[in-house]
Design a protein around this motif. Structure first.
Motif: not given
Length: 125
Positions: A17, A66, A83-84, A86
């Protein structure tokens, strides 16, 4: 005139995050939409998240579920909680503002005309 100054960002690993902040100053009131965009080399700028004049949110399809956009009026600060993360989220992120066309108004992505200097976000796999 609207001034936007981003802070935060940096590097994170996939699944991690980060939070971006944007200090908003100048002639900005409830007649403006605020948002976040991102851009990678060779690609067009992409709308990430936005707040309309009454605080309703819009998210780009790639970040729904996200990322969260919010603002603190007392601190005159816009936030983007990511968040999360990639690897494909790696980009230069820009804070942006758009003059609304009504008291209750959702600005389209192309209407954003005021930009911050940008903040890098790098996500490693």
């Amino acid at each position: 005139q609207v001034q936007l100054v981003e802070s935060g960002g940096g590097s994170a690993q996939a699944g991690g995050s980060l939070r971006l902040s944007c200090l908003v100053s100048g002639d900005v009131n409830n007649d403006y939409c605020l948002g976040w965009f991102r851009k990678t080399p060779g690609n067009d700028r992409e709308g990430v998240a936005a707040l309309d004049t009454i605080g309703r949110t819009t998210y780009g399809d790639a970040v729904k579920g996200r990322f969260t956009i919010s603002k603190d009026n007392a601190k005159k600060t816009l936030y983007l909680e990511m968040n999360n993360l990639k690897p494909e989220d790696s980009a230069m992120y820009y804070c942006a503002a758009a003059a609304a066309r009504g008291i209750i108004y959702t600005c389209a992505w192309h209407e954003f005309a005021y930009w911050g200097q940008g903040a890098w976000v790098t996500v490693s796999s």
